[in-house]
Design an enzyme around this catalytic site. Structure first.
Site: not given
Ligand SMILES: [Mg+2]
Length: 252
Positions: A13, A15, A124, A142, A182, A208, A225
């Protein structure tokens, strides 16, 4: 490449795993990844597009890793070359997409909530992001919407209606953040990239957010995996050292 273990890939991954959240990779980590690449095949899979991934991992990212999967693998690179590209538009086709967007906009138009702003659907390449209040509300609006939604379940009611109405399209609806959810085809999470890695009997994934509901969960949990949860880039490097680099006692 001499000394590379065949059949093994270490997949990361971006970030929180190779970089600190929303930060660029450190020179030390960059160097570590190049050392690791001498031992095993390496790849990255991020939810962001390639532009965003390049900002974090560097402009030479597609040649620094054997595989780079942007947008969870909807855009796939191997050895610096594009090997696959998929989008919501080409997957669903304009007719089905229009049906989904029209229904969603009608639903929002009829929705009685305290305030509405603009940008109710953000289009997107791999998903629709739907917001009943509209994405260009202020920070305060928000936060108010989030509280209102906790009580009145605006998003979860909307999702259950859309899920039923469009069940033939096999879509996943994922409520996240404060004001939106989403919509994307089933399987378009990080497991999407695994179709390109069928030649690897051993796929180690490092992420993470591997808990249920986190964006690494599906690939971490996948039967194909070996999943590793990490808490920082330093932790990622440590785990890789002991898995792939550390020599066992007795090794020459
Ligand atoms: Mg991440």
């Amino acid at each position: 490449m001499v000394g590379r273990k065949p059949g093994i890939i270490a997949l990361f991954d971006v970030d929180g795993t190779l970089t600190y959240p929303r930060k660029a990779i450190t020179p030390k980590m960059l160097e570590f990844m190049q050392d690791l690449r001498k031992v095993v095949t390496i790849g990255v899979v991020g939810g962001s597009d390639l532009i965003k991934i390049s900002e974090q991992l560097g402009n030479s990212v597609i040649s620094d890793y054997d595989y780079v999967f942007a947008e969870n693998g909807l855009v796939a690179y191997k050895n610096g070359e594009l090997i696959g590209k998929q989008s919501l538009k080409s997957f669903l086709g304009e007719e089905k997409l229009k049906e989904l967007i029209n229904f969603t906009l009608h639903y929002i138009a009829d929705l009685d909530i305290p305030i509405k702003r603009g940008t109710f659907i953000e289009f997107r390449s791999g998903m629709l992001n739907v917001s009943p209040i509209g994405r260009n509300c202020s920070q305060e609006e928000r936060e108010d919407f989030e509280k209102f939604d906790e009580v009145h379940k605006i998003r979860s009611k909307m999702v259950s209606i859309l899920r039923e109405k469009f069940k033939h399209l096999n879509l996943t609806f994922s409520i996240g953040g404060q004001i939106s959810f989403d919509v994307f085809p089933q399987g378009w999470d990080k497991t999407y990239c695994l179709q390109y890695l069928e030649d690897f009997p051993e796929i180690h994934f490092f992420g993470d957010k591997t808990y249920k509901g986190g964006n690494d969960f599906e690939i971490y949990d996948s039967a194909v995996t070996v999943g590793h949860t990490v808490i920082s880039p330093t932790d990622t490097a440590e785990k890789c050292k002991s898995l792939f680099i550390a020599t066992k006692p007795g090794d020459a």
